[in-house]
Design a protein around this motif. Structure first.
Motif, PDB file in Angstrom:
ATOM      1  N   TYR A   1     -56.058 -50.205   2.179  1.00 51.19           N
ATOM      2  CA  TYR A   1     -56.723 -50.989   3.219  1.00 51.19           C
ATOM      3  C   TYR A   1     -56.181 -50.661   4.604  1.00 51.19           C
ATOM      4  CZ  TYR A   1     -58.481 -53.612  -0.752  1.00 51.19           C
ATOM      5  OH  TYR A   1     -59.089 -53.955  -1.924  1.00 51.19           O
ATOM      6  N   LEU A   2     -55.770 -49.396   4.788  1.00 51.31           N
ATOM      7  CA  LEU A   2     -55.197 -48.991   6.062  1.00 51.31           C
ATOM      8  C   LEU A   2     -56.167 -49.212   7.220  1.00 51.31           C
ATOM      9  CD1 LEU A   2     -52.905 -47.671   7.634  1.00 51.31           C
ATOM     10  CD2 LEU A   2     -53.873 -45.437   7.072  1.00 51.31           C
ATOM     11  N   THR A   3     -57.459 -48.978   6.981  1.00 49.16           N
ATOM     12  CA  THR A   3     -58.438 -49.181   8.048  1.00 49.16           C
ATOM     13  C   THR A   3     -58.417 -50.627   8.537  1.00 49.16           C
ATOM     14  OG1 THR A   3     -59.879 -47.445   7.211  1.00 49.16           O
ATOM     15  CG2 THR A   3     -60.891 -49.083   8.631  1.00 49.16           C
ATOM     16  N   ILE A   4     -58.272 -51.566   7.605  1.00 51.64           N
ATOM     17  CA  ILE A   4     -58.238 -52.984   7.992  1.00 51.64           C
ATOM     18  C   ILE A   4     -56.997 -53.272   8.823  1.00 51.64           C
ATOM     19  CG2 ILE A   4     -58.037 -55.343   7.114  1.00 51.64           C
ATOM     20  CD1 ILE A   4     -59.693 -54.472   4.706  1.00 51.64           C
ATOM     21  N   TRP A   5     -55.839 -52.740   8.395  1.00 51.15           N
ATOM     22  CA  TRP A   5     -54.606 -53.001   9.141  1.00 51.15           C
ATOM     23  C   TRP A   5     -54.665 -52.371  10.528  1.00 51.15           C
ATOM     24  CZ3 TRP A   5     -54.176 -56.444   6.022  1.00 51.15           C
ATOM     25  CH2 TRP A   5     -53.972 -56.297   4.646  1.00 51.15           C
ATOM     26  N   VAL A   6     -55.263 -51.187  10.612  1.00 49.30           N
ATOM     27  CA  VAL A   6     -55.410 -50.542  11.917  1.00 49.30           C
ATOM     28  C   VAL A   6     -56.325 -51.372  12.811  1.00 49.30           C
ATOM     29  CG1 VAL A   6     -56.370 -48.530  13.109  1.00 49.30           C
ATOM     30  CG2 VAL A   6     -54.916 -48.206  11.113  1.00 49.30           C
ATOM     31  N   ALA A   7     -57.418 -51.875  12.239  1.00 52.77           N
ATOM     32  CA  ALA A   7     -58.341 -52.705  13.015  1.00 52.77           C
ATOM     33  C   ALA A   7     -57.645 -53.979  13.493  1.00 52.77           C
ATOM     34  CB  ALA A   7     -59.570 -53.041  12.182  1.00 52.77           C
ATOM     35  N   LEU A   8     -56.846 -54.598  12.617  1.00 56.05           N
ATOM     36  CA  LEU A   8     -56.110 -55.800  13.012  1.00 56.05           C
ATOM     37  C   LEU A   8     -55.093 -55.481  14.109  1.00 56.05           C
ATOM     38  CD1 LEU A   8     -55.505 -57.474   9.528  1.00 56.05           C
ATOM     39  CD2 LEU A   8     -57.080 -58.223  11.329  1.00 56.05           C
TER      40      LEU A   8
ATOM     41  N   PHE B   1     -51.507 -36.004   0.258  1.00 56.12           N
ATOM     42  CA  PHE B   1     -50.924 -36.209  -1.066  1.00 56.12           C
ATOM     43  C   PHE B   1     -51.607 -37.380  -1.780  1.00 56.12           C
ATOM     44  CE2 PHE B   1     -47.316 -34.146   1.185  1.00 56.12           C
ATOM     45  CZ  PHE B   1     -47.190 -33.043   0.369  1.00 56.12           C
ATOM     46  N   VAL B   2     -52.008 -38.384  -1.000  1.00 61.22           N
ATOM     47  CA  VAL B   2     -52.751 -39.507  -1.574  1.00 61.22           C
ATOM     48  C   VAL B   2     -54.132 -39.050  -2.021  1.00 61.22           C
ATOM     49  CG1 VAL B   2     -53.730 -41.788  -1.108  1.00 61.22           C
ATOM     50  CG2 VAL B   2     -51.502 -41.166  -0.132  1.00 61.22           C
ATOM     51  N   TRP B   3     -54.830 -38.306  -1.152  1.00 61.19           N
ATOM     52  CA  TRP B   3     -56.167 -37.833  -1.519  1.00 61.19           C
ATOM     53  C   TRP B   3     -56.100 -36.894  -2.722  1.00 61.19           C
ATOM     54  CZ3 TRP B   3     -57.456 -41.550   1.046  1.00 61.19           C
ATOM     55  CH2 TRP B   3     -57.223 -41.727   2.409  1.00 61.19           C
ATOM     56  N   SER B   4     -55.061 -36.057  -2.781  1.00 59.99           N
ATOM     57  CA  SER B   4     -54.895 -35.151  -3.916  1.00 59.99           C
ATOM     58  C   SER B   4     -54.716 -35.933  -5.211  1.00 59.99           C
ATOM     59  CB  SER B   4     -53.695 -34.229  -3.673  1.00 59.99           C
ATOM     60  OG  SER B   4     -53.476 -33.388  -4.784  1.00 59.99           O
ATOM     61  N   GLN B   5     -53.904 -36.968  -5.143  1.00 59.90           N
ATOM     62  CA  GLN B   5     -53.666 -37.775  -6.338  1.00 59.90           C
ATOM     63  C   GLN B   5     -54.949 -38.453  -6.810  1.00 59.90           C
ATOM     64  OE1 GLN B   5     -50.895 -40.945  -5.713  1.00 59.90           O
ATOM     65  NE2 GLN B   5     -50.840 -41.563  -7.858  1.00 59.90           N
ATOM     66  N   LEU B   6     -55.740 -38.956  -5.867  1.00 54.68           N
ATOM     67  CA  LEU B   6     -56.970 -39.660  -6.224  1.00 54.68           C
ATOM     68  C   LEU B   6     -58.035 -38.732  -6.800  1.00 54.68           C
ATOM     69  CD1 LEU B   6     -57.336 -42.151  -3.224  1.00 54.68           C
ATOM     70  CD2 LEU B   6     -56.603 -42.653  -5.553  1.00 54.68           C
ATOM     71  N   THR B   7     -57.943 -37.433  -6.506  1.00 55.76           N
ATOM     72  CA  THR B   7     -58.891 -36.462  -7.068  1.00 55.76           C
ATOM     73  C   THR B   7     -58.292 -35.687  -8.240  1.00 55.76           C
ATOM     74  OG1 THR B   7     -58.209 -34.828  -5.414  1.00 55.76           O
ATOM     75  CG2 THR B   7     -60.148 -36.175  -4.900  1.00 55.76           C
ATOM     76  N   ARG B   8     -57.145 -36.155  -8.717  1.00 56.48           N
ATOM     77  CA  ARG B   8     -56.424 -35.493  -9.828  1.00 56.48           C
ATOM     78  C   ARG B   8     -56.119 -34.039  -9.490  1.00 56.48           C
ATOM     79  NH1 ARG B   8     -59.895 -36.700 -15.019  1.00 56.48           N
ATOM     80  NH2 ARG B   8     -61.520 -37.321 -13.566  1.00 56.48           N
ATOM     81  N   GLY B   9     -55.676 -33.825  -8.251  1.00 54.80           N
ATOM     82  CA  GLY B   9     -55.353 -32.490  -7.800  1.00 54.80           C
ATOM     83  C   GLY B   9     -54.016 -32.005  -8.329  1.00 54.80           C
TER      84      GLY B   9
ATOM     85  N   VAL C   1     -59.697 -43.048   7.301  1.00 50.49           N
ATOM     86  CA  VAL C   1     -59.498 -43.582   5.954  1.00 50.49           C
ATOM     87  C   VAL C   1     -60.812 -43.841   5.226  1.00 50.49           C
ATOM     88  CG1 VAL C   1     -58.502 -45.464   4.596  1.00 50.49           C
ATOM     89  CG2 VAL C   1     -57.210 -44.489   6.496  1.00 50.49           C
ATOM     90  N   PRO C   2     -61.786 -44.554   5.796  1.00 53.15           N
ATOM     91  CA  PRO C   2     -63.050 -44.731   5.058  1.00 53.15           C
ATOM     92  C   PRO C   2     -63.768 -43.412   4.792  1.00 53.15           C
ATOM     93  CG  PRO C   2     -63.228 -45.589   7.310  1.00 53.15           C
ATOM     94  CD  PRO C   2     -61.786 -45.313   7.065  1.00 53.15           C
ATOM     95  N   VAL C   3     -63.700 -42.478   5.738  1.00 55.33           N
ATOM     96  CA  VAL C   3     -64.323 -41.170   5.529  1.00 55.33           C
ATOM     97  C   VAL C   3     -63.678 -40.452   4.343  1.00 55.33           C
ATOM     98  CG1 VAL C   3     -64.561 -38.849   6.491  1.00 55.33           C
ATOM     99  CG2 VAL C   3     -65.130 -40.829   7.889  1.00 55.33           C
ATOM    100  N   MET C   4     -62.362 -40.432   4.320  1.00 53.36           N
ATOM    101  CA  MET C   4     -61.665 -39.717   3.249  1.00 53.36           C
ATOM    102  C   MET C   4     -61.905 -40.361   1.887  1.00 53.36           C
ATOM    103  SD  MET C   4     -60.478 -37.158   4.782  1.00 53.36           S
ATOM    104  CE  MET C   4     -59.602 -36.463   3.385  1.00 53.36           C
TER     105      MET C   4
END
Length: 337
Positions: free
Chosen positions: A7-14, A131-139, A317-320
């Motif tokens: 939820y990084l986008t939310i924290w950035v918006a806040l 590294f987060v995106w890689s993990q989420l795509t089973r890279g 973040v939402p784009v990725m």
């Protein structure tokens, strides 16, 4: 991905909202932070940027670079997209939108600042969140590490010249001494500190445990920096709310376009999905911590360039996450060798 990162986008918006409120209600506080500068480097922001960057650099293992021989095509796509295409397409889009399409809506001075901020984003490929995106795509985690490590090595040499060249062709004065100082401070020195830390820790398990403990510093530094930036930009944003949307347009086009290019090239070259997905993610995502830091160093905390880099954080973040979902849906079309 932790709940906080998801939820990084939310924290950035806040943080944006809180920063604007503080800037309007307590302007002396924000101005005091802005005045804490030495050699064009804001000391408060420098500490926060180091808090963001250092944990990432500790996780970079340059000894893994030798592993690239297993699948050189994936690294080739990453390097071509990151260093021969992405900075220049971002500059092109920025000039197209801010000098022409959006010209009736913004002043030439603001247009130049927003262009500079987008150039900084385009010239700084991702080193951490990938590294987060890689993990989420089973890279392939090891190969992702190789890609990031090679990118960081190139960034130390190529970032300042590319930024100076692109800012120069858009008629923006480039203070070379500040640009080089910022590159050394926010790229080279954190890399050295991360390498020394890894050596001191010894084993991979110790490094992983250490990075897990200090990882929250990255997010705290990012949120605090965003709050400061929007504290200085609060009145401008409230009086011109359209500016955020205008800055976001070329960022969105660049992000989806670069992903399509890298992902498509990996598909044509028959790169396995476990390498192809992170390969495309690295090119799409940005090292926004570096972009924010250099924008502040070159143009100031309350500059349009700094604002543009922060909008990049909000959009990314939402784009990725949408691209992660697409990559996972198309996994079956790629080779798995």
């Amino acid at each position: 991905m932790s709940r906080f990162e998801r939820y990084l986008t939310i924290w950035v918006a806040l943080a944006m909202g809180a920063g604007m409120a503080i800037g309007i209600l307590f302007p002396p506080l924000v101005q005091a932070i802005a005045a804490a500068e030495v050699a064009s480097i804001n000391l408060v922001v420098a500490v926060l940027i180091w808090a963001m960057v250092y944990p990432m650099m500790v996780g970079v293992d340059f000894g893994a670079v030798a592993g690239v021989a297993r699948q050189p095509k994936g690294l080739l796509v990453t390097l071509v997209v990151n260093w021969l295409i992405k900075p220049f397409t971002m500059a092109l889009l920025a000039v197209l939108f801010f000098d022409y399409i959006f010209a009736p809506l913004i002043s030439p001075e603001d247009a130049a600042q927003y262009t500079a901020g987008l150039i900084l984003l385009g010239a700084a490929p991702c080193t951490a969140m990938v590294f987060v995106w890689s993990q989420l795509t089973r890279g392939d985690a090891t190969y992702t590490l190789v890609q990031v490590s090679v990118n960081d090595l190139i960034m130390v040499i190529a970032f300042a010249p590319i930024v100076a060249f692109l800012l120069g062709i858009t008629d923006i004065a480039v203070p070379w001494d500040t640009l080089v100082l910022a590159t050394v401070l926010y790229v080279l020195l954190p890399l050295i500190a991360g390498l020394l830390t890894r050596r001191a820790l010894g084993s991979g398990a110790a490094v992983e445990a250490f990075t897990s403990r200090i990882k929250p510093l990255s997010m705290i530094g990012l949120i605090a920096t965003v709050g400061i930036l929007f504290g200085l930009q609060g009145e401008t944003i409230l009086s011109r709310p359209l500016v955020i949307a205008l800055i976001a347009v070329p960022i969105l086009i660049q992000s989806y376009g670069i992903f399509a290019l890298a992902y498509g090239a990996a598909f044509v070259l028959k790169v396995p999905h476990r390498i192809a997905a992170p390969c495309a993610m690295i090119g799409t995502s940005n090292f926004f911590e570096l972009a924010v830091a250099v924008a502040i160093s070159l143009f100031g905390l309350n500059s349009g360039a700094a604002l543009a880099t922060v909008v990049g954080v909000l959009v990314e973040v939402p784009v990725m996450l949408s691209l992660v979902a697409f990559a996972n849906r198309t996994r079956g079309r790629f080779a798995e060798s």
